[in-house]
Scaffold this motif. Structure first.
Motif, PDB file in Angstrom:
ATOM      1  N   THR A  26      21.017   7.492 -13.489  1.00 43.66           N
ATOM      2  CA  THR A  26      19.812   6.797 -13.950  1.00 43.66           C
ATOM      3  C   THR A  26      18.748   6.589 -12.871  1.00 43.66           C
ATOM      4  OG1 THR A  26      20.871   4.655 -13.509  1.00 43.66           O
ATOM      5  CG2 THR A  26      21.085   5.558 -15.742  1.00 43.66           C
ATOM      6  N   SER A  27      19.119   6.651 -11.602  1.00 45.37           N
ATOM      7  CA  SER A  27      18.181   6.301 -10.532  1.00 45.37           C
ATOM      8  C   SER A  27      17.639   7.530  -9.806  1.00 45.37           C
ATOM      9  CB  SER A  27      18.855   5.368  -9.514  1.00 45.37           C
ATOM     10  OG  SER A  27      17.980   5.112  -8.436  1.00 45.37           O
ATOM     11  N   ILE A  28      16.339   7.734  -9.923  1.00 46.17           N
ATOM     12  CA  ILE A  28      15.676   8.825  -9.209  1.00 46.17           C
ATOM     13  C   ILE A  28      15.696   8.575  -7.710  1.00 46.17           C
ATOM     14  CG2 ILE A  28      13.442   9.939  -8.806  1.00 46.17           C
ATOM     15  CD1 ILE A  28      12.809   9.435 -11.768  1.00 46.17           C
ATOM     16  N   SER A  29      15.326   7.370  -7.297  1.00 48.29           N
ATOM     17  CA  SER A  29      15.196   7.064  -5.876  1.00 48.29           C
ATOM     18  C   SER A  29      16.537   7.158  -5.143  1.00 48.29           C
ATOM     19  CB  SER A  29      14.582   5.673  -5.680  1.00 48.29           C
ATOM     20  OG  SER A  29      15.383   4.677  -6.291  1.00 48.29           O
ATOM     21  N   LYS A  30      17.616   6.686  -5.774  1.00 46.01           N
ATOM     22  CA  LYS A  30      18.932   6.746  -5.137  1.00 46.01           C
ATOM     23  C   LYS A  30      19.379   8.185  -4.922  1.00 46.01           C
ATOM     24  CE  LYS A  30      20.797   2.292  -6.681  1.00 46.01           C
ATOM     25  NZ  LYS A  30      21.842   1.617  -7.503  1.00 46.01           N
ATOM     26  N   ASN A  31      19.124   9.046  -5.892  1.00 51.95           N
ATOM     27  CA  ASN A  31      19.526  10.443  -5.766  1.00 51.95           C
ATOM     28  C   ASN A  31      18.686  11.175  -4.720  1.00 51.95           C
ATOM     29  OD1 ASN A  31      21.424   9.976  -7.697  1.00 51.95           O
ATOM     30  ND2 ASN A  31      20.393  11.106  -9.320  1.00 51.95           N
ATOM     31  N   ILE A  32      17.398  10.866  -4.678  1.00 50.19           N
ATOM     32  CA  ILE A  32      16.541  11.468  -3.654  1.00 50.19           C
ATOM     33  C   ILE A  32      17.059  11.111  -2.270  1.00 50.19           C
ATOM     34  CG2 ILE A  32      14.244  11.390  -2.586  1.00 50.19           C
ATOM     35  CD1 ILE A  32      13.066  11.091  -5.370  1.00 50.19           C
ATOM     36  N   ASP A  33      17.354   9.843  -2.065  1.00 48.95           N
ATOM     37  CA  ASP A  33      17.829   9.389  -0.765  1.00 48.95           C
ATOM     38  C   ASP A  33      19.180  10.013  -0.412  1.00 48.95           C
ATOM     39  OD1 ASP A  33      17.430   7.415   1.509  1.00 48.95           O
ATOM     40  OD2 ASP A  33      19.377   6.768   0.772  1.00 48.95           O
ATOM     41  N   ALA A  34      20.080  10.088  -1.388  1.00 50.38           N
ATOM     42  CA  ALA A  34      21.420  10.630  -1.137  1.00 50.38           C
ATOM     43  C   ALA A  34      21.365  12.108  -0.774  1.00 50.38           C
ATOM     44  CB  ALA A  34      22.304  10.421  -2.359  1.00 50.38           C
ATOM     45  N   ILE A  35      20.537  12.869  -1.484  1.00 52.01           N
ATOM     46  CA  ILE A  35      20.504  14.318  -1.275  1.00 52.01           C
ATOM     47  C   ILE A  35      19.684  14.693  -0.038  1.00 52.01           C
ATOM     48  CG2 ILE A  35      19.821  16.540  -2.265  1.00 52.01           C
ATOM     49  CD1 ILE A  35      20.281  15.272  -5.035  1.00 52.01           C
ATOM     50  N   LEU A  36      18.492  14.124   0.103  1.00 48.49           N
ATOM     51  CA  LEU A  36      17.624  14.521   1.207  1.00 48.49           C
ATOM     52  C   LEU A  36      18.106  14.006   2.559  1.00 48.49           C
ATOM     53  CD1 LEU A  36      14.001  14.252  -0.246  1.00 48.49           C
ATOM     54  CD2 LEU A  36      15.607  16.171  -0.280  1.00 48.49           C
ATOM     55  N   SER A  37      18.851  12.903   2.566  1.00 46.75           N
ATOM     56  CA  SER A  37      19.361  12.382   3.835  1.00 46.75           C
ATOM     57  C   SER A  37      20.577  13.161   4.325  1.00 46.75           C
ATOM     58  CB  SER A  37      19.726  10.901   3.690  1.00 46.75           C
ATOM     59  OG  SER A  37      20.770  10.726   2.748  1.00 46.75           O
ATOM     60  N   ASP A  38      21.206  13.893   3.423  1.00 48.85           N
ATOM     61  CA  ASP A  38      22.373  14.685   3.794  1.00 48.85           C
ATOM     62  C   ASP A  38      21.933  15.934   4.548  1.00 48.85           C
ATOM     63  OD1 ASP A  38      24.822  15.880   4.004  1.00 48.85           O
ATOM     64  OD2 ASP A  38      25.019  16.363   1.875  1.00 48.85           O
ATOM     65  N   ASN A  39      22.523  16.181   5.700  1.00 46.24           N
ATOM     66  CA  ASN A  39      22.105  17.292   6.550  1.00 46.24           C
ATOM     67  C   ASN A  39      22.963  18.534   6.369  1.00 46.24           C
ATOM     68  OD1 ASN A  39      20.161  18.190   8.320  1.00 46.24           O
ATOM     69  ND2 ASN A  39      21.350  17.716  10.149  1.00 46.24           N
ATOM     70  N   THR A  40      23.739  18.591   5.280  1.00 47.92           N
ATOM     71  CA  THR A  40      24.565  19.764   5.005  1.00 47.92           C
ATOM     72  C   THR A  40      23.674  20.980   4.765  1.00 47.92           C
ATOM     73  OG1 THR A  40      26.245  18.365   3.977  1.00 47.92           O
ATOM     74  CG2 THR A  40      26.353  20.722   3.504  1.00 47.92           C
ATOM     75  N   LYS A  41      24.059  22.120   5.330  1.00 46.52           N
ATOM     76  CA  LYS A  41      23.255  23.343   5.226  1.00 46.52           C
ATOM     77  C   LYS A  41      23.958  24.348   4.320  1.00 46.52           C
ATOM     78  CE  LYS A  41      21.068  22.826   9.772  1.00 46.52           C
ATOM     79  NZ  LYS A  41      21.583  21.467   9.995  1.00 46.52           N
ATOM     80  N   LEU A  42      23.360  24.636   3.179  1.00 43.05           N
ATOM     81  CA  LEU A  42      23.893  25.607   2.238  1.00 43.05           C
ATOM     82  C   LEU A  42      22.808  26.616   1.883  1.00 43.05           C
ATOM     83  CD1 LEU A  42      25.824  23.266  -0.253  1.00 43.05           C
ATOM     84  CD2 LEU A  42      26.841  24.724   1.499  1.00 43.05           C
ATOM     85  N   TYR A  43      23.173  27.896   1.772  1.00 44.87           N
ATOM     86  CA  TYR A  43      22.226  28.936   1.386  1.00 44.87           C
ATOM     87  C   TYR A  43      22.951  29.953   0.515  1.00 44.87           C
ATOM     88  CZ  TYR A  43      20.403  27.012   5.750  1.00 44.87           C
ATOM     89  OH  TYR A  43      20.018  26.155   6.742  1.00 44.87           O
ATOM     90  N   ASN A  44      22.288  30.423  -0.522  1.00 42.28           N
ATOM     91  CA  ASN A  44      22.857  31.507  -1.310  1.00 42.28           C
ATOM     92  C   ASN A  44      21.832  32.549  -1.733  1.00 42.28           C
ATOM     93  OD1 ASN A  44      21.581  29.998  -3.295  1.00 42.28           O
ATOM     94  ND2 ASN A  44      23.478  29.299  -4.268  1.00 42.28           N
ATOM     95  N   VAL A  45      20.572  32.392  -1.298  1.00 40.79           N
ATOM     96  CA  VAL A  45      19.574  33.444  -1.472  1.00 40.79           C
ATOM     97  C   VAL A  45      18.834  33.615  -0.155  1.00 40.79           C
ATOM     98  CG1 VAL A  45      19.265  33.194  -3.968  1.00 40.79           C
ATOM     99  CG2 VAL A  45      17.905  31.797  -2.421  1.00 40.79           C
ATOM    100  N   ASN A  46      18.510  34.853   0.178  1.00 35.80           N
ATOM    101  CA  ASN A  46      17.887  35.165   1.458  1.00 35.80           C
ATOM    102  C   ASN A  46      16.726  36.120   1.228  1.00 35.80           C
ATOM    103  OD1 ASN A  46      17.322  35.564   4.135  1.00 35.80           O
ATOM    104  ND2 ASN A  46      19.438  35.962   4.747  1.00 35.80           N
ATOM    105  N   PHE A  47      15.522  35.694   1.618  1.00 36.26           N
ATOM    106  CA  PHE A  47      14.344  36.519   1.472  1.00 36.26           C
ATOM    107  C   PHE A  47      13.697  36.743   2.836  1.00 36.26           C
ATOM    108  CE2 PHE A  47      14.659  34.055  -2.547  1.00 36.26           C
ATOM    109  CZ  PHE A  47      14.992  35.116  -3.380  1.00 36.26           C
ATOM    110  N   GLU A  48      12.656  37.534   2.873  1.00 37.19           N
ATOM    111  CA  GLU A  48      12.009  37.864   4.139  1.00 37.19           C
ATOM    112  C   GLU A  48      11.291  36.630   4.700  1.00 37.19           C
ATOM    113  OE1 GLU A  48       9.526  41.608   5.985  1.00 37.19           O
ATOM    114  OE2 GLU A  48       9.031  40.939   3.966  1.00 37.19           O
ATOM    115  N   GLY A  49      11.847  36.078   5.767  1.00 34.19           N
ATOM    116  CA  GLY A  49      11.223  34.938   6.430  1.00 34.19           C
ATOM    117  C   GLY A  49      11.778  33.582   6.051  1.00 34.19           C
ATOM    118  N   TYR A  50      12.631  33.508   5.035  1.00 34.57           N
ATOM    119  CA  TYR A  50      13.199  32.217   4.631  1.00 34.57           C
ATOM    120  C   TYR A  50      14.399  32.432   3.714  1.00 34.57           C
ATOM    121  CZ  TYR A  50      10.717  33.053   0.236  1.00 34.57           C
ATOM    122  OH  TYR A  50      10.282  33.608  -0.943  1.00 34.57           O
ATOM    123  N   LYS A  51      15.177  31.367   3.551  1.00 38.09           N
ATOM    124  CA  LYS A  51      16.317  31.383   2.643  1.00 38.09           C
ATOM    125  C   LYS A  51      16.512  29.971   2.104  1.00 38.09           C
ATOM    126  CE  LYS A  51      19.508  30.882   6.579  1.00 38.09           C
ATOM    127  NZ  LYS A  51      20.672  31.487   7.296  1.00 38.09           N
TER     128      LYS A  51
END
Length: 219
Positions: A26-51
Motif C-alpha cells: 500500500t505504501s509508495i514511499s516505503k517501497n521507494i526507500d526500500a528499493i532505491l536505498s538497496d545497493n544490490t547490482k543486478l543486470y539482465n540486458v546490455n546495450f551499447e553504453g549502458y545496461k
C-alpha cells in the motif's frame, strides 16, 4: 543438518551484504526507500553504453535507440528513456516539488538523484519517474499504482553506464548530436497541454498492444 543449512544461509547474506526487504502493498514511499536505498547490482540486458535490470513481471516490447517500451502483467505500458547526454554532462537535478500533484518527491539515494511525480488524470494515474538519468512514464489505475512504482524503481536504480563507450559515442570531440533541448528533470505537468499529452500517451498505450514481445533472460 537443518541448523547447518540455516547458519550457512545467514553467512552468505552477511558476506554478500544482501538483505531481504519486504515491500509494502500500500505504501509508495516505503517501497521507494526500500528499493532505491538497496545497493544490490543486478543486470539482465546490455546495450551499447549502458545496461540495466528488467524485473520479473515486465516484458520488453520494443527498443529504439535510447527508448524502450515494456509491459507488465496487467497490460500496462512503461516508456523508458535513458538520457546518456545528461549523464555524460552530469546535468544537475533541477526538479521542484509540485504541491498540486497527487504525489511529488525529490529523490537522492547512493549518490544518484531524481524525482517522482504522480498526477491523477481521468480517474487514472500518470507517473513520471526520473532517477539515475533515466526516465520512465506509465499511466495506470489506482490498484496497479504501488506495483508499477516498484517495477520502475528496480528499472531505474539498476542502470549502469559504461563511461568509455559513452565517451566514444557522445564525447564532445566526436559528438554528432544536435544540441540537446530536452531536460529530463522537467515534469510534463508543467506544460500547458499536459492533459492532451496524457490522452495521446493513453492512445499510444492502446495502439502498442500488437507489437512483438521479447523475453528477457533472468540472471
Amino acid at each position: 543438518m537443518k541448523r547447518i543449512v540455516i547458519l550457512l544461509s545467514i553467512l552468505v547474506l552477511l558476506v554478500s551484504g544482501c538483505s531481504i526487504k519486504t515491500l509494502s502493498n500500500t505504501s509508495i514511499s516505503k517501497n521507494i526507500d526500500a528499493i532505491l536505498s538497496d545497493n544490490t547490482k543486478l543486470y539482465n540486458v546490455n546495450f551499447e553504453g549502458y545496461k540495466y535490470y528488467v524485473p520479473r513481471g515486465l516484458k520488453f516490447i520494443n527498443k529504439d535507440n535510447y527508448n524502450a517500451l515494456l509491459k507488465d502483467k496487467y497490460d500496462n505500458n512503461y516508456y523508458l528513456y535513458v538520457d546518456v547526454i545528461s549523464y555524460y554532462h552530469k546535468v544537475e537535478n533541477s526538479y521542484k516539488v509540485n504541491k498540486r500533484a497527487f504525489y511529488s518527491e525529490k529523490l537522492d539515494y547512493n549518490k544518484k538523484t531524481g524525482y517522482i511525480e504522480i498526477n491523477e488524470v481521468n480517474n487514472k494515474y500518470f507517473v513520471e519517474f526520473v532517477f539515475n538519468y533515466t526516465k520512465v512514464e506509465a499511466y495506470v489505475s489506482k490498484e496497479h499504482l504501488v506495483d508499477a512504482i516498484s517495477n520502475i524503481c528496480y528499472l531505474v536504480k539498476s542502470v549502469k553506464y559504461n563511461d568509455k563507450v559513452l565517451e566514444s559515442l557522445v564525447g564532445e570531440n566526436v559528438l554528432d548530436y544536435k544540441e540537446e533541448t530536452f531536460n529530463i528533470f522537467d515534469s510534463n505537468s508543467d506544460n500547458e497541454d499536459f492533459l492532451d499529452y496524457v490522452e495521446e500517451y493513453d492512445n499510444n498505450q492502446k495502439n502498442s498492444s500488437d507489437e512483438d514481445i521479447f523475453d528477457i533472460d533472468e540472471e
